[in-house]
Design a protein around this motif. Structure first.
Motif, PDB file in Angstrom:
ATOM      1  N   VAL A 169       0.874  -1.182   0.000  1.00 30.93           N
ATOM      2  CA  VAL A 169       0.000   0.000   0.000  1.00 30.93           C
ATOM      3  C   VAL A 169       0.904   1.223   0.000  1.00 30.93           C
ATOM      4  O   VAL A 169       1.757   1.365   0.867  1.00 30.93           O
ATOM      5  CB  VAL A 169      -0.886   0.021   1.276  1.00 30.93           C
ATOM      6  CG1 VAL A 169      -1.789   1.242   1.294  1.00 30.93           C
ATOM      7  CG2 VAL A 169      -1.716  -1.253   1.380  1.00 30.93           C
ATOM      8  N   ARG A 170       0.737   2.079  -0.996  1.00 37.34           N
ATOM      9  CA  ARG A 170       1.587   3.286  -1.068  1.00 37.34           C
ATOM     10  C   ARG A 170       0.749   4.531  -1.274  1.00 37.34           C
ATOM     11  O   ARG A 170       0.026   4.641  -2.261  1.00 37.34           O
ATOM     12  CB  ARG A 170       2.591   3.152  -2.210  1.00 37.34           C
ATOM     13  CG  ARG A 170       3.752   2.259  -1.831  1.00 37.34           C
ATOM     14  CD  ARG A 170       4.765   2.227  -2.951  1.00 37.34           C
ATOM     15  NE  ARG A 170       4.839   0.861  -3.482  1.00 37.34           N
ATOM     16  CZ  ARG A 170       5.372   0.544  -4.641  1.00 37.34           C
ATOM     17  NH1 ARG A 170       5.858   1.488  -5.419  1.00 37.34           N
ATOM     18  NH2 ARG A 170       5.411  -0.712  -5.036  1.00 37.34           N
ATOM     19  N   GLY A 171       0.839   5.426  -0.317  1.00 30.16           N
ATOM     20  CA  GLY A 171       0.157   6.717  -0.421  1.00 30.16           C
ATOM     21  C   GLY A 171      -1.350   6.604  -0.579  1.00 30.16           C
ATOM     22  O   GLY A 171      -1.970   7.454  -1.219  1.00 30.16           O
ATOM     23  N   ALA A 172      -1.938   5.568   0.034  1.00 30.58           N
ATOM     24  CA  ALA A 172      -3.386   5.352  -0.159  1.00 30.58           C
ATOM     25  C   ALA A 172      -4.209   6.362   0.639  1.00 30.58           C
ATOM     26  O   ALA A 172      -3.965   6.577   1.823  1.00 30.58           O
ATOM     27  CB  ALA A 172      -3.776   3.936   0.245  1.00 30.58           C
ATOM     28  N   SER A 173      -5.164   6.977  -0.034  1.00 31.24           N
ATOM     29  CA  SER A 173      -6.050   7.940   0.622  1.00 31.24           C
ATOM     30  C   SER A 173      -7.492   7.618   0.281  1.00 31.24           C
ATOM     31  O   SER A 173      -7.795   7.146  -0.821  1.00 31.24           O
ATOM     32  CB  SER A 173      -5.728   9.361   0.163  1.00 31.24           C
ATOM     33  OG  SER A 173      -4.408   9.702   0.552  1.00 31.24           O
ATOM     34  N   LYS A 174      -8.364   7.881   1.261  1.00 32.64           N
ATOM     35  CA  LYS A 174      -9.790   7.657   1.031  1.00 32.64           C
ATOM     36  C   LYS A 174     -10.592   8.695   1.824  1.00 32.64           C
ATOM     37  O   LYS A 174     -10.423   8.848   3.032  1.00 32.64           O
ATOM     38  CB  LYS A 174     -10.180   6.249   1.516  1.00 32.64           C
ATOM     39  CG  LYS A 174     -11.657   5.963   1.442  1.00 32.64           C
ATOM     40  CD  LYS A 174     -12.116   5.736   0.022  1.00 32.64           C
ATOM     41  CE  LYS A 174     -13.620   5.654  -0.121  1.00 32.64           C
ATOM     42  NZ  LYS A 174     -14.050   5.576  -1.521  1.00 32.64           N
ATOM     43  N   THR A 175     -11.427   9.429   1.117  1.00 29.87           N
ATOM     44  CA  THR A 175     -12.320  10.393   1.777  1.00 29.87           C
ATOM     45  C   THR A 175     -13.755   9.963   1.529  1.00 29.87           C
ATOM     46  O   THR A 175     -14.130   9.669   0.391  1.00 29.87           O
ATOM     47  CB  THR A 175     -12.093  11.813   1.213  1.00 29.87           C
ATOM     48  OG1 THR A 175     -10.738  12.182   1.488  1.00 29.87           O
ATOM     49  CG2 THR A 175     -13.016  12.830   1.873  1.00 29.87           C
ATOM     50  N   PHE A 176     -14.528   9.891   2.605  1.00 31.84           N
ATOM     51  CA  PHE A 176     -15.963   9.595   2.459  1.00 31.84           C
ATOM     52  C   PHE A 176     -16.723  10.910   2.491  1.00 31.84           C
ATOM     53  O   PHE A 176     -16.382  11.810   3.261  1.00 31.84           O
ATOM     54  CB  PHE A 176     -16.463   8.731   3.631  1.00 31.84           C
ATOM     55  CG  PHE A 176     -15.935   7.329   3.627  1.00 31.84           C
ATOM     56  CD1 PHE A 176     -16.420   6.386   2.720  1.00 31.84           C
ATOM     57  CD2 PHE A 176     -14.958   6.929   4.529  1.00 31.84           C
ATOM     58  CE1 PHE A 176     -15.938   5.080   2.719  1.00 31.84           C
ATOM     59  CE2 PHE A 176     -14.472   5.626   4.534  1.00 31.84           C
ATOM     60  CZ  PHE A 176     -14.964   4.706   3.626  1.00 31.84           C
ATOM     61  N   VAL A 177     -17.739  11.026   1.640  1.00 34.85           N
ATOM     62  CA  VAL A 177     -18.601  12.213   1.678  1.00 34.85           C
ATOM     63  C   VAL A 177     -20.002  11.740   2.007  1.00 34.85           C
ATOM     64  O   VAL A 177     -20.559  10.872   1.323  1.00 34.85           O
ATOM     65  CB  VAL A 177     -18.589  12.954   0.330  1.00 34.85           C
ATOM     66  CG1 VAL A 177     -19.460  14.211   0.414  1.00 34.85           C
ATOM     67  CG2 VAL A 177     -17.169  13.313  -0.077  1.00 34.85           C
ATOM     68  N   ARG A 178     -20.543  12.262   3.114  1.00 32.94           N
ATOM     69  CA  ARG A 178     -21.885  11.854   3.538  1.00 32.94           C
ATOM     70  C   ARG A 178     -22.649  13.095   3.965  1.00 32.94           C
ATOM     71  O   ARG A 178     -22.204  13.823   4.849  1.00 32.94           O
ATOM     72  CB  ARG A 178     -21.755  10.870   4.703  1.00 32.94           C
ATOM     73  CG  ARG A 178     -23.003  10.085   4.941  1.00 32.94           C
ATOM     74  CD  ARG A 178     -22.822   9.012   6.005  1.00 32.94           C
ATOM     75  NE  ARG A 178     -24.133   8.730   6.577  1.00 32.94           N
ATOM     76  CZ  ARG A 178     -24.635   9.382   7.609  1.00 32.94           C
ATOM     77  NH1 ARG A 178     -23.926  10.311   8.222  1.00 32.94           N
ATOM     78  NH2 ARG A 178     -25.836   9.093   8.056  1.00 32.94           N
ATOM     79  N   LYS A 179     -23.778  13.348   3.299  1.00 26.93           N
ATOM     80  CA  LYS A 179     -24.599  14.530   3.555  1.00 26.93           C
ATOM     81  C   LYS A 179     -23.743  15.793   3.545  1.00 26.93           C
ATOM     82  O   LYS A 179     -23.820  16.626   4.464  1.00 26.93           O
ATOM     83  CB  LYS A 179     -25.331  14.393   4.888  1.00 26.93           C
ATOM     84  CG  LYS A 179     -26.394  13.300   4.875  1.00 26.93           C
ATOM     85  CD  LYS A 179     -27.168  13.297   6.175  1.00 26.93           C
ATOM     86  CE  LYS A 179     -28.242  12.223   6.144  1.00 26.93           C
ATOM     87  NZ  LYS A 179     -28.799  11.951   7.449  1.00 26.93           N
TER      88      LYS A 179
END
Ligand SMILES: Nc1ncnc2c1ncn2[C@@H]1O[C@H](COP(=O)(O)OP(=O)(O)OP(=O)(O)O)[C@@H](O)[C@H]1O
Ligand SMILES: [Mg+2]
Length: 278
Positions: free
Chosen positions: A21-31
């Protein structure tokens, strides 16, 4: 070290790496609200390694597990499992998932529950499908050899979770993803489950990513403990565990064990403090 031996070592390390895993990003958008669940996470896990993820609630442990298991898309970075995208590894049934609750099929017996997915996965690449004798041996390893014909409702929660573990190992998948598998169990049962888990792992092999909130649990099962921090979710430290294998419960009285406990406690406290100050 010469340039040649550096290159040889690099190649060897890459060949040993199963999850990268390299530089993994995750943003959740909820309401309209954005949660930065993972921000620039780097982690490589070697083939056959047992790695735990430890960190406060909401720091992205389950999200990281789901990214690796191909159950979730990531926004940025690279995630490779055995050199390919996780979704491809998932299609090839390279993963066995152990969730928090056992999720057994109520109309099937213990033996049928274990055998059901095994049959579906038969022939999948990298699988070492165990025969009935091996399944019986796995059940015996967790003290359930007399319960092969029982139905889930006839078992306690701890016994059901042991079946869930046997099912995961019986799949013969090269990678096991375990998300707080012992969270619902009482303290004594939970302490015993750590050693049953290790017994199964030593018997069948495989690479394990294991999420837990328990420091002693993380230490006793792992080769490395990855400490995470929240908001944004990230890796704040990695602790190598210096205990011999096979692990035994008397090791929990050793100076090394207590040293790991006290370092991990400090690292976790630092993770919490960093979050509070944000
Ligand atoms: N599907 C989703 N939609 C919106 N937000 C999500 C989703 N999944 C996770 N999150 C958010 O991302 C953050 C990380 O969640 P995650 O479940 O990975 O945390 P965790 O470390 O596993 O926590 P816990 O220890 O409580 O299980 C949390 O703030 C959570 O609310
Ligand atoms: Mg979680």
């Amino acid at each position: 070290m010469t340039v040649a031996s550096t290159i040889v070592n690099d190649v060897r390390t890459q060949a040993d790496t199963l999850v990268d895993v390299r530089g993994a990003s995750k943003t959740f958008v909820r309401k309209g609200a954005r949660t930065n669940a993972l921000d620039g996470v780097d982690l490589s896990v070697r083939r056959g390694e047992f790695v735990s993820l430890l960190g406060p609630s909401g720091c992205g442990k389950s999200t990281l597990l789901r990214l690796v298991g191909g159950l979730l898309e990531f926004d940025a970075g690279i995630v490779l499992v055995d050199g390919q995208p996780p979704a491809a590894s998932r299609r090839q049934k390279q993963f066995a998932l152990v969730p928090q609750s056992p999720a057994l099929l109520p109309w099937l017996t213990v033996r049928q529950n274990v055998g059901f997915l095994t049959k579906l996965n038969r022939g999948a690449e990298g699988h070492r499908t165990p025969d009935e004798k091996e399944v019986q041996a796995l059940l015996a390893a967790v003290g359930l050899d007399q319960f092969g014909g029982a139905f889930p409702h006839e078992l306690s929660g701890g016994m059901q979770q042991r079946v869930s573990l046997v099912r995961a190992f019986a799949l013969g998948a090269p990678i096991l993803l375990m998300d707080e598998p012992f969270a619902a169990l009482d303290e004594i049962t939970r302490a015993q489950m750590r050693y049953l888990l290790l017994e199964l792992w030593e018997r069948t092999g495989g690479t394990v990513l294991f999420v837990t909130h328990s420091i002693p649990e993380a230490i006793i099962v792992s080769d490395r403990v990855v400490v995470m921090a929240a908001r944004p979710g990230r890796i704040s430290a990695i602790e190598d565990i210096h205990l011999d294998r096979p692990r035994r419960d008397d090791m929990e009285d050793s100076a090394q064990f207590h040293g790991h406990v006290s370092r991990l406690r400090t690292l976790l406290r630092d993770s919490h403090d960093a979050e509070v100050q944000r």
